[in-house]
Each structure stands twice: as C-alpha cells, then as structure tokens.
Motif scaffolding. Structure first.
Motif, PDB file in Angstrom:
ATOM      1  N   GLY B 206       0.804  -1.218   0.000  1.00 24.69           N
ATOM      2  CA  GLY B 206       0.000   0.000   0.000  1.00 24.69           C
ATOM      3  C   GLY B 206       0.839   1.271   0.000  1.00 24.69           C
ATOM      4  O   GLY B 206       0.310   2.373  -0.054  1.00 24.69           O
ATOM      5  N   GLU B 207       2.159   1.100   0.095  1.00 21.50           N
ATOM      6  CA  GLU B 207       3.078   2.247   0.063  1.00 21.50           C
ATOM      7  C   GLU B 207       3.656   2.386  -1.347  1.00 21.50           C
ATOM      8  O   GLU B 207       3.646   1.433  -2.131  1.00 21.50           O
ATOM      9  CB  GLU B 207       4.252   2.031   1.034  1.00 21.50           C
ATOM     10  CG  GLU B 207       3.846   1.667   2.443  1.00 21.50           C
ATOM     11  CD  GLU B 207       3.395   2.884   3.224  1.00 21.50           C
ATOM     12  OE1 GLU B 207       4.048   3.940   3.084  1.00 21.50           O
ATOM     13  OE2 GLU B 207       2.388   2.787   3.957  1.00 21.50           O
ATOM     14  N   TYR B 208       4.189   3.577  -1.620  1.00 21.78           N
ATOM     15  CA  TYR B 208       4.813   3.823  -2.923  1.00 21.78           C
ATOM     16  C   TYR B 208       6.223   4.352  -2.729  1.00 21.78           C
ATOM     17  O   TYR B 208       6.518   4.988  -1.700  1.00 21.78           O
ATOM     18  CB  TYR B 208       3.971   4.813  -3.729  1.00 21.78           C
ATOM     19  CG  TYR B 208       2.644   4.211  -4.133  1.00 21.78           C
ATOM     20  CD1 TYR B 208       2.495   3.576  -5.359  1.00 21.78           C
ATOM     21  CD2 TYR B 208       1.557   4.241  -3.250  1.00 21.78           C
ATOM     22  CE1 TYR B 208       1.285   2.986  -5.708  1.00 21.78           C
ATOM     23  CE2 TYR B 208       0.351   3.647  -3.587  1.00 21.78           C
ATOM     24  CZ  TYR B 208       0.215   3.025  -4.819  1.00 21.78           C
ATOM     25  OH  TYR B 208      -0.967   2.427  -5.152  1.00 21.78           O
ATOM     26  N   LEU B 209       7.094   4.087  -3.675  1.00 20.64           N
ATOM     27  CA  LEU B 209       8.470   4.580  -3.605  1.00 20.64           C
ATOM     28  C   LEU B 209       8.458   6.102  -3.605  1.00 20.64           C
ATOM     29  O   LEU B 209       7.831   6.729  -4.459  1.00 20.64           O
ATOM     30  CB  LEU B 209       9.251   4.042  -4.817  1.00 20.64           C
ATOM     31  CG  LEU B 209      10.760   4.332  -4.821  1.00 20.64           C
ATOM     32  CD1 LEU B 209      11.460   3.571  -3.699  1.00 20.64           C
ATOM     33  CD2 LEU B 209      11.376   3.933  -6.169  1.00 20.64           C
ATOM     34  N   GLN B 210       9.134   6.714  -2.641  1.00 16.29           N
ATOM     35  CA  GLN B 210       9.233   8.170  -2.605  1.00 16.29           C
ATOM     36  C   GLN B 210      10.222   8.631  -3.672  1.00 16.29           C
ATOM     37  O   GLN B 210      11.233   7.990  -3.903  1.00 16.29           O
ATOM     38  CB  GLN B 210       9.717   8.636  -1.217  1.00 16.29           C
ATOM     39  CG  GLN B 210       8.809   8.189  -0.083  1.00 16.29           C
ATOM     40  CD  GLN B 210       7.378   8.685  -0.264  1.00 16.29           C
ATOM     41  OE1 GLN B 210       7.146   9.855  -0.529  1.00 16.29           O
ATOM     42  NE2 GLN B 210       6.397   7.775  -0.149  1.00 16.29           N
ATOM     43  N   GLY B 211       9.939   9.762  -4.305  1.00 21.98           N
ATOM     44  CA  GLY B 211      10.874  10.262  -5.310  1.00 21.98           C
ATOM     45  C   GLY B 211      10.174  11.240  -6.223  1.00 21.98           C
ATOM     46  O   GLY B 211       9.012  11.592  -5.999  1.00 21.98           O
ATOM     47  N   GLY B 212      10.842  11.672  -7.265  1.00 18.08           N
ATOM     48  CA  GLY B 212      10.305  12.730  -8.103  1.00 18.08           C
ATOM     49  C   GLY B 212       9.401  12.276  -9.239  1.00 18.08           C
ATOM     50  O   GLY B 212       8.957  13.090 -10.037  1.00 18.08           O
ATOM     51  N   LYS B 213       9.105  10.955  -9.286  1.00 15.72           N
ATOM     52  CA  LYS B 213       8.401  10.458 -10.459  1.00 15.72           C
ATOM     53  C   LYS B 213       6.936  10.867 -10.484  1.00 15.72           C
ATOM     54  O   LYS B 213       6.285  10.991  -9.441  1.00 15.72           O
ATOM     55  CB  LYS B 213       8.484   8.934 -10.509  1.00 15.72           C
ATOM     56  CG  LYS B 213       9.774   8.447 -11.127  1.00 15.72           C
ATOM     57  CD  LYS B 213       9.602   7.011 -11.567  1.00 15.72           C
ATOM     58  CE  LYS B 213      10.847   6.498 -12.233  1.00 15.72           C
ATOM     59  NZ  LYS B 213      10.742   5.059 -12.482  1.00 15.72           N
ATOM     60  N   HIS B 214       6.402  10.989 -11.699  1.00 16.76           N
ATOM     61  CA  HIS B 214       4.996  11.328 -11.893  1.00 16.76           C
ATOM     62  C   HIS B 214       4.098  10.235 -11.309  1.00 16.76           C
ATOM     63  O   HIS B 214       3.127  10.500 -10.608  1.00 16.76           O
ATOM     64  CB  HIS B 214       4.734  11.508 -13.385  1.00 16.76           C
ATOM     65  CG  HIS B 214       3.316  11.876 -13.684  1.00 16.76           C
ATOM     66  ND1 HIS B 214       2.741  13.046 -13.189  1.00 16.76           N
ATOM     67  CD2 HIS B 214       2.357  11.254 -14.403  1.00 16.76           C
ATOM     68  CE1 HIS B 214       1.480  13.096 -13.599  1.00 16.76           C
ATOM     69  NE2 HIS B 214       1.220  12.018 -14.332  1.00 16.76           N
ATOM     70  N   ARG B 215       4.463   8.978 -11.594  1.00 16.60           N
ATOM     71  CA  ARG B 215       3.639   7.863 -11.114  1.00 16.60           C
ATOM     72  C   ARG B 215       4.556   6.906 -10.348  1.00 16.60           C
ATOM     73  O   ARG B 215       5.160   6.009 -10.932  1.00 16.60           O
ATOM     74  CB  ARG B 215       3.011   7.170 -12.320  1.00 16.60           C
ATOM     75  CG  ARG B 215       1.929   6.177 -11.972  1.00 16.60           C
ATOM     76  CD  ARG B 215       1.431   5.474 -13.229  1.00 16.60           C
ATOM     77  NE  ARG B 215       0.912   4.172 -12.937  1.00 16.60           N
ATOM     78  CZ  ARG B 215       0.904   3.159 -13.797  1.00 16.60           C
ATOM     79  NH1 ARG B 215       1.420   3.302 -15.012  1.00 16.60           N
ATOM     80  NH2 ARG B 215       0.402   2.002 -13.459  1.00 16.60           N
ATOM     81  N   PRO B 216       4.678   7.098  -9.034  1.00 10.49           N
ATOM     82  CA  PRO B 216       5.672   6.322  -8.279  1.00 10.49           C
ATOM     83  C   PRO B 216       5.309   4.834  -8.202  1.00 10.49           C
ATOM     84  O   PRO B 216       4.120   4.503  -8.079  1.00 10.49           O
ATOM     85  CB  PRO B 216       5.642   6.962  -6.892  1.00 10.49           C
ATOM     86  CG  PRO B 216       4.310   7.608  -6.778  1.00 10.49           C
ATOM     87  CD  PRO B 216       3.894   7.997  -8.171  1.00 10.49           C
TER      88      PRO B 216
END
Lengths: 236, 236
Positions: B206-216
C-alpha cells in the motif's frame, strides 16, 4: 586423536584438530517386514571419550589426502565398499563436540547400492544399523545423522539421488520403495507409477525382472546425469 | 598462519591448519551504467605467500569461537557489517592450496543489503570489487568465489535468497534488478513482473516509492520465512 591426560591449559594451547567422518546410507531389508529400509554402518569406539558407544566411521585428516580422498578411504576401510555417490555434507565445529579437545569434523555423506551393501564387511566393532533405530551415538553424531537424513530427503524431492540407492536396472515398484524407505511413509502405487513414468530420464529397457512371477515387471534404467543435480556440481 | 621458514619435513609434521574465509555479496551500482551489480569485499595480503594480491576476508579459527561465530567476526572486522544471510558454503581442503603449509578453509558466504553495503568500511587494504572483475586472487580464492556465485545463482532459482539482497520494502523492478545482476542477463520486465506477482510470499504494502516520479511505483514486501529454503535448515 583424543587425549584424556591433557589438562585444560594444554588443550586450549593446541590448535583445533581436524577429523573426517562419513554417513553412509544404503537400503537393506527390514528384519521384521523384509521391506527395504534405510541403514548405515557405525563403528564401536574402543577408546575414551564415549568408549563403547557407536560412532560414524572416520578419523583424523592425514597430510597426503584431500578431504574427499580421506572420506573415500574411511568408507573403504569400514565397509570394504566404494560409494555410488559421495558428497560433502557439512563442517561441524561447535565448541563442545568432544569433551577432551576441540575437534572440527568435516562430514561427507555417501550412498551405496543394495547389492554392494549386502557384501559390506561387518565385525564386532563395525555393524549396520537401521537409520531410525540408532540409540545414543558418540559425540554429536545423532545430530549429524539427523542432518544427513534431512539432506537426503530434501534431495529426493528434486534430483536423481534415488537412483544411487538402486542398481542399474530397476522396477518402478523398487523406485517407490526407495522413496517410501527414505521418507518413511507409504505412497499410492498408481499415482507414484504415473509420476515416475512422466520423468524423461526414466527409460524402459525391454527387459523384465527375472523370477517366478506369472507376469514379471518391466525393468527401467535411469539415463540422467547425476552431475546435473542442482546442488551437486562436480568440483567446487 | 603461513610460515615461509619451515622446511618440507617440518611442514609435513605439523597438522593441517584450519582457516575460516567468507565470500560477502552485495548489490552496488555499476560505475559505468549505475545499474545494480554484484560486488564483494577483498583484503590485500600484506604477507607472503601471495603478498600484494587480494584475498577473501578470513583468518585462523580461534579456540573460543564456533565456525559461524568466526565467520561473523571476519565479516564484521573487514566490513563493519552484520549480514542479512550467512551460511556455510564448503570446506576446501586440496593438498596444494597454499605453497607453505596445508590449510583447510571452511568457507561461509554472506549476503548484505545494499543500504548496509553502502556504509561498509574501505581502506587501502580492504576494497569492494565487482564479482565479474576480480583479477587474480591469492590461493584458490578465484575458484571459491566461482563456486559461491554458482551457489547463489542456483539458490536464486528456487528460494527466497533474492530478498536478502534487498531492503524490507522494494519495487518489482528492484527484484528484477537483483535477478539481472546475479544472473548477469537482462529479463523481460512484463514477464518477470507477472511471475513475481504470482509468488504468494510477495505482498503489496500500500506504500509507494518516494521520489520525483509522476507515477511512483508500488512497494512490496517479502513475507516468506527464509528458514524454509530447501537447503537452508537453521542449525545442522
């Protein structure tokens, strides 16, 4: 190799000594049922520590032998046999394996075909035991046998190891008996037969088992290369 | 441990000595592409034999340590790290491994997570090398690394070993990168994704990779028990 006279300070000054031991499995008929069961040869200790108890065949590593050569010699000297399968099992090096000195044992395990096992030497101090009826062994040898059994059962599931416990030709019922002996359980003959017949490395020979039966069972042969077992690369 | 002054007779009178060595794998970014590749730490020999060559971390077995404790200590002293995975690999005991004395090396292999590997100590005499660019190592250590790589690739195929090279949370692309680094090949992302998603021990967090991407990308977690690997029983 084991000295009871050394005091604690002397023992701690000496470097850990190295031994090679071998767990040798073969199928032999059960005394009660006549069915194939898993056996291994043990040697009675004639010295302290553990004098009088049974132990795995083995001894100190000599200067002129590789580990595997030492294991082969142990096996030959104890049983008069050459194994169809010999592989390093594990190095056991706990601090308190021997009460008199630190000993690290590099253990090999071997499989011997039943026709060979039937010829093996026995004497007052060398005897074969059923793997499930060993009693108390010297050192940590019960734990070592237990680990070797675990490895054998594990390898049975994904390799060609069963065929090292059979002769060159075998019936499908004999393959099932190997699995039953090693896993210590009964398997459904029809299901097992179907699974084994689907194995590409099992080939019909066109020969039949000799004997008095009305309809003798067909003989098969294993055509796979044992060296291709996932955990059995030839030379590490 | 190695003495050049001993003559042949003295060497043959001394018992074989025992050493513990460790092959420590971690993923680190390739200098060229930035992609994860397989690395291991080596120690420069400051004594003969093989003075100046790089070797696996290790040393003689002391009296007060089990084999596994000695391997853990090697690893800690060399890299400052504790491994996420540590297992006995093999005992190497050929007659001519060292030109000056018979040495039997019990080798462990370890996996370290990339966040930890990034913190590892380096110095003039301790350095990480790409597993595919080692050059000539001391003793038979090239053969030992080769065997450890073979074991790692083999275990990748049927176990949970890949997850010891990742952190607790990972993307499916990161799992693919582990397989690509270890197997030294590229894999089709869509096929790989489908296979990994079918593995019951891989769970969406349920978590997403943190970072600058549009769709992590989504983060996953491994829920299997490493102790259930077929060849990785906890204590033999």
């Amino acid at each position: 190799m084991y000295t009871t006279s050394a005091n604690v300070a002397e023992r701690q000054a000496a470097p850990p000594s190295l031994a090679i031991s071998t767990v040798i499995f073969a199928l032999r008929p059960s005394e009660a049922s006549g069915r194939p069961t898993l056996w291994l040869p043990l040697v009675r200790r004639i010295r302290e520590p553990f004098k009088g108890l049974w132990a795995l065949p083995g001894g100190p590593l000599t200067h002129s032998e590789s580990l595997q050569d030492a294991a082969s010699r142990n096996l030959r000297e104890t049983t008069g046999l050459a194994p169809s399968y010999l592989e390093q099992l594990y190095a056991f090096g706990g601090l308190h394996r021997s009460p008199t000195q630190r000993v690290v044992s590099i253990v090999y395990w071997a499989l011997v075909q039943p026709t060979e096992a039937a010829l093996a030497d026995e004497s007052e101090n060398v005897r074969w035991f059923r793997a499930d009826k060993l009693g108390e062994l010297a050192f940590d040898h019960n734990a070592i046998v237990d680990y070797a059994l675990w490895r054998l059962r594990n390898k049975l599931a994904y390799g060609s190891i069963a065929y090292h416990l059979l002769g060159e030709y075998f019936t499908l019922a004999q393959v099932r008996e190997v699995y039953e002996a090693v896993l210590d359980t009964r398997l459904d003959p029809a299901n097992f037969r179907r699974q084994i017949k689907a194995t590409p490395e099992i080939e019909e020979t066109g020969e039949y088992l000799q004997g008095g039966k009305h309809r003798p069972p067909r003989l098969y042969r294993f055509t796979g290369r044992p060296g291709l077992d996932p955990d059995n690369r030839s030379t590490p």
